[in-house]
Structures are given as structure tokens and as C-alpha cells.
Design a protein around this motif. Structure first.
Motif, PDB file in Angstrom:
ATOM      1  N   ASP A  75      -4.781 -11.667 -21.041  1.00  0.00           N
ATOM      2  CA  ASP A  75      -5.806 -11.522 -20.003  1.00  0.00           C
ATOM      3  C   ASP A  75      -5.286 -11.986 -18.643  1.00  0.00           C
ATOM      4  OD1 ASP A  75      -7.510 -10.615 -21.991  1.00  0.00           O
ATOM      5  OD2 ASP A  75      -8.684 -12.477 -22.097  1.00  0.00           O
ATOM      6  N   SER A  76      -4.577 -13.106 -18.631  1.00  0.00           N
ATOM      7  CA  SER A  76      -4.080 -13.616 -17.352  1.00  0.00           C
ATOM      8  C   SER A  76      -2.976 -12.726 -16.798  1.00  0.00           C
ATOM      9  CB  SER A  76      -3.601 -15.063 -17.489  1.00  0.00           C
ATOM     10  OG  SER A  76      -2.526 -15.169 -18.391  1.00  0.00           O
ATOM     11  N   PHE A  77      -2.143 -12.159 -17.672  1.00  0.00           N
ATOM     12  CA  PHE A  77      -1.082 -11.277 -17.173  1.00  0.00           C
ATOM     13  C   PHE A  77      -1.669 -10.023 -16.537  1.00  0.00           C
ATOM     14  CE2 PHE A  77       2.332  -8.134 -17.358  1.00  0.00           C
ATOM     15  CZ  PHE A  77       3.300  -8.824 -16.652  1.00  0.00           C
ATOM     16  N   SER A  78      -2.794  -9.559 -17.056  1.00  0.00           N
ATOM     17  CA  SER A  78      -3.420  -8.373 -16.456  1.00  0.00           C
ATOM     18  C   SER A  78      -3.841  -8.649 -15.010  1.00  0.00           C
ATOM     19  CB  SER A  78      -4.620  -7.915 -17.292  1.00  0.00           C
ATOM     20  OG  SER A  78      -5.704  -8.809 -17.163  1.00  0.00           O
ATOM     21  N   LYS A  79      -4.045  -9.902 -14.663  1.00  0.00           N
ATOM     22  CA  LYS A  79      -4.384 -10.283 -13.289  1.00  0.00           C
ATOM     23  C   LYS A  79      -3.130 -10.443 -12.430  1.00  0.00           C
ATOM     24  CE  LYS A  79      -8.498 -12.642 -14.907  1.00  0.00           C
ATOM     25  NZ  LYS A  79      -8.960 -13.918 -15.430  1.00  0.00           N
ATOM     26  N   VAL A  80      -1.994 -10.682 -13.059  1.00  0.00           N
ATOM     27  CA  VAL A  80      -0.736 -10.845 -12.327  1.00  0.00           C
ATOM     28  C   VAL A  80      -0.075  -9.484 -12.088  1.00  0.00           C
ATOM     29  CG1 VAL A  80       1.601 -11.828 -12.448  1.00  0.00           C
ATOM     30  CG2 VAL A  80      -0.354 -13.177 -13.205  1.00  0.00           C
ATOM     31  N   ALA A  81      -0.244  -8.569 -13.022  1.00  0.00           N
ATOM     32  CA  ALA A  81       0.412  -7.260 -12.929  1.00  0.00           C
ATOM     33  C   ALA A  81       0.179  -6.558 -11.585  1.00  0.00           C
ATOM     34  CB  ALA A  81       0.001  -6.379 -14.103  1.00  0.00           C
ATOM     35  N   PRO A  82      -1.032  -6.578 -11.034  1.00  0.00           N
ATOM     36  CA  PRO A  82      -1.231  -5.906  -9.740  1.00  0.00           C
ATOM     37  C   PRO A  82      -0.439  -6.531  -8.582  1.00  0.00           C
ATOM     38  CG  PRO A  82      -3.341  -6.241 -10.840  1.00  0.00           C
ATOM     39  CD  PRO A  82      -2.306  -7.020 -11.611  1.00  0.00           C
ATOM     40  N   ILE A  83      -0.043  -7.780  -8.719  1.00  0.00           N
ATOM     41  CA  ILE A  83       0.746  -8.444  -7.674  1.00  0.00           C
ATOM     42  C   ILE A  83       2.174  -8.697  -8.163  1.00  0.00           C
ATOM     43  CG2 ILE A  83      -1.262  -9.489  -6.551  1.00  0.00           C
ATOM     44  CD1 ILE A  83      -0.274 -12.196  -7.937  1.00  0.00           C
ATOM     45  N   ARG A  84       2.651  -7.811  -9.041  1.00  0.00           N
ATOM     46  CA  ARG A  84       3.949  -8.040  -9.700  1.00  0.00           C
ATOM     47  C   ARG A  84       5.107  -8.232  -8.728  1.00  0.00           C
ATOM     48  NH1 ARG A  84       2.043  -3.366 -11.508  1.00  0.00           N
ATOM     49  NH2 ARG A  84       2.791  -1.468 -10.571  1.00  0.00           N
ATOM     50  N   ASP A  85       5.128  -7.508  -7.609  1.00  0.00           N
ATOM     51  CA  ASP A  85       6.232  -7.667  -6.655  1.00  0.00           C
ATOM     52  C   ASP A  85       6.208  -9.057  -6.016  1.00  0.00           C
ATOM     53  OD1 ASP A  85       7.014  -5.076  -7.216  1.00  0.00           O
ATOM     54  OD2 ASP A  85       6.033  -4.214  -5.448  1.00  0.00           O
ATOM     55  N   VAL A  86       5.025  -9.500  -5.645  1.00  0.00           N
ATOM     56  CA  VAL A  86       4.873 -10.839  -5.072  1.00  0.00           C
ATOM     57  C   VAL A  86       5.201 -11.893  -6.130  1.00  0.00           C
ATOM     58  CG1 VAL A  86       3.205 -12.487  -4.104  1.00  0.00           C
ATOM     59  CG2 VAL A  86       3.179 -10.092  -3.371  1.00  0.00           C
ATOM     60  N   ALA A  87       4.708 -11.673  -7.349  1.00  0.00           N
ATOM     61  CA  ALA A  87       4.964 -12.628  -8.435  1.00  0.00           C
ATOM     62  C   ALA A  87       6.461 -12.748  -8.711  1.00  0.00           C
ATOM     63  CB  ALA A  87       4.214 -12.208  -9.699  1.00  0.00           C
ATOM     64  N   ALA A  88       7.159 -11.624  -8.713  1.00  0.00           N
ATOM     65  CA  ALA A  88       8.608 -11.662  -8.960  1.00  0.00           C
ATOM     66  C   ALA A  88       9.319 -12.449  -7.858  1.00  0.00           C
ATOM     67  CB  ALA A  88       9.163 -10.246  -9.053  1.00  0.00           C
TER      68      ALA A  88
END
Length: 139
Positions: free
Chosen positions: A11-24
């Protein structure tokens, strides 16, 4: 890992996926800050590297309910990373950078339960990877 921990991670990863470039970017900036000795291992385009990281992380997260399928892939990945100079002790700062990234990216949604799930997932997979890459039979 418990079913609740897996759900929290997914569930938490689904919230990170949309900001994947920033997260990386957050991940690698943090990793290089806490483990500068690993930076020379990364010679290519970091945007591309970040995309690979997030794709791999996504595949692992989606496969947490079927570890029998993702463990062999993780083991193969770990063995391949030895050629880049990755050592067993590098898995600790990678885990720390991952947790930091999630904390920054999720904000208030990064609860104690979410953190517990991610720590359990990372501990499980990093242990398997370290065993695969650095066991006596491989050396």
C-alpha cells in the motif's frame, strides 16, 4: 513477514510509485551521503539507474506474497552486483537509504507499522541476497 506487513509495504509503495523519479533521487543522494565509498560503483546515467531501482523495487514489492518467485531473482541480482564491487556491508546503508527515502516520500503516511513492514521486507530479502552472493560456496 506477516500478511499485514506485506499489505503495508504494498500500500505504501503505491503512494511512492507516482513520485518514483523524486524517490530515486532522494535514495541515491542519501546513499551517497551516508556511504560515499559506493558512489564510484555508479558510472552510468543516474536517472536511468533510478528508473531501474524503482522498477526492481516495484517488482519485489508486488511479489512479496510469493517469495518463492522473487527470491531466485533477488539472489541472481545479488550475485551480479558482486562484479560491481558490492560487499555484504553495503546492504546496511542501502537499507538505511531506503527507509529514509520512504520516510521523506510518504511523510505522515510513513507510520510505525509501515516502517516495520519495510524493515521486515528489506531484512528478509537482503539476508537472502547476502547469503547468495557471499556464502562460502560462491567464493
Amino acid at each position: 513477514m506477516t500478511p499485514d506487513q506485506i499489505s503495508n509495504v504494498q500500500d505504501s509503495f503505491s503512494k511512492v510509485a507516482p513520485i518514483r523519479d523524486v524517490a530515486a533521487k532522494i535514495f541515491y543522494d542519501r546513499l551517497f551521503e551516508i556511504a560515499p565509498e559506493v558512489k564510484p560503483m555508479f558510472k552510468g546515467d543516474m536517472t536511468e539507474q533510478g528508473a531501474k531501482l524503482m522498477a526492481t523495487l516495484g517488482a519485489v514489492v508486488n511479489g512479496l506474497r510469493d517469495l518463492d518467485k522473487i527470491v531466485p531473482v533477488a539472489q541472481k541480482l545479488a550475485i551480479g552486483h558482486v562484479e560491481y564491487g558490492v560487499k555484504a556491508e553495503h546492504y546496511t546503508p542501502v537499507g538505511e537509504a531506503l527507509i529514509y527515502t520512504l520516510e521523506q516520500g510518504l511523510g505522515d503516511a510513513f507510520t510505525a507499522d509501515v516502517k516495520e513492514g519495510w524493515v521486515a521486507a528489506y531484512t528478509t530479502l537482503s539476508s537472502v541476497m547476502i547469503d547468495a552472493a557471499y556464502s562460502e560456496k560462491v567464493q
